[in-house]
Design an enzyme around this catalytic site. Sequence first.
Site, PDB file in Angstrom:
ATOM      1  N   ASP A  21       0.866  -1.175   0.000  1.00  0.00           N
ATOM      2  CA  ASP A  21       0.000   0.000   0.000  1.00  0.00           C
ATOM      3  C   ASP A  21       0.909   1.232   0.000  1.00  0.00           C
ATOM      4  OD1 ASP A  21      -2.358   1.635   0.402  1.00  0.00           O
ATOM      5  OD2 ASP A  21      -1.817   1.725   2.532  1.00  0.00           O
ATOM      6  N   ASP A  23      -0.319   5.049   1.207  1.00  0.00           N
ATOM      7  CA  ASP A  23      -0.624   6.004   2.267  1.00  0.00           C
ATOM      8  C   ASP A  23      -0.717   5.312   3.628  1.00  0.00           C
ATOM      9  OD1 ASP A  23      -0.932   8.170   0.342  1.00  0.00           O
ATOM     10  OD2 ASP A  23      -2.789   7.172  -0.237  1.00  0.00           O
ATOM     11  N   ASP A 196      -1.702  -0.779   5.902  1.00  0.00           N
ATOM     12  CA  ASP A 196      -2.140  -0.356   7.231  1.00  0.00           C
ATOM     13  C   ASP A 196      -3.579  -0.738   7.538  1.00  0.00           C
ATOM     14  OD1 ASP A 196      -2.910   1.728   5.249  1.00  0.00           O
ATOM     15  OD2 ASP A 196      -3.779   2.708   7.012  1.00  0.00           O
TER      16      ASP A 196
END
Length: 208
Positions: A21, A23, A196
Amino acid sequence: MTLTFHRPEAFQHTPDAVLFDTDNTLYSYDPAHQAAMRAVRIKAARLFGIEQVKFDEAFETARKTVKGRLRDTASSHSRLLYFQQMLEIIGLGSQVLLALDLEQTYWRTFLSNAQLFEGIKDFLDDLRIASVPTAIVTDLTAQIQFRKIVYFGLDHYFDYIVTSEEAGCDKPHEAQFQLALEKMRPKGDRIWMIGDSPVNDIRGRAKQ
């Protein structure tokens, strides 16, 4: 930051591919976003005298409206559309040039306040040395995500990138993961996903 390993046995073997990922995985999103919004508020107050409370209310309404209309697509994250809608909400019309100015202020400030997490490049170097293919799978439009990767100096560290704009929908839909694996063509099915969000990143996956 504390890491929790739910399946430590999975780390006993070298992965066949690693997906990342962007961000809040490669860098911390919130400090950059907050700095960018402050810069836009200041500019908006100077250009058309809007108070901070009214700005925040109009922006949040605009963001929710755009997301509600476009749902799980890359354009649902578009700051340009948020600012266009915000200007319309406060009665200024679309104001194309102003919307573009606010968007550029946002992303310019955002990038200047975004800091790559320590150890990212070293880890990517280790994967490259081990001949493990890598790819980014990320929501949002290609242009700004590409700009982030270039800004961080990571454009030569990843083999591939897939955005929700390219795949047609946001994570956790399988489309992004499937497209990434089609590009990477890993030799086996031991695929790591680093992100996240337990829902969007970890639960989302391609069909094996």
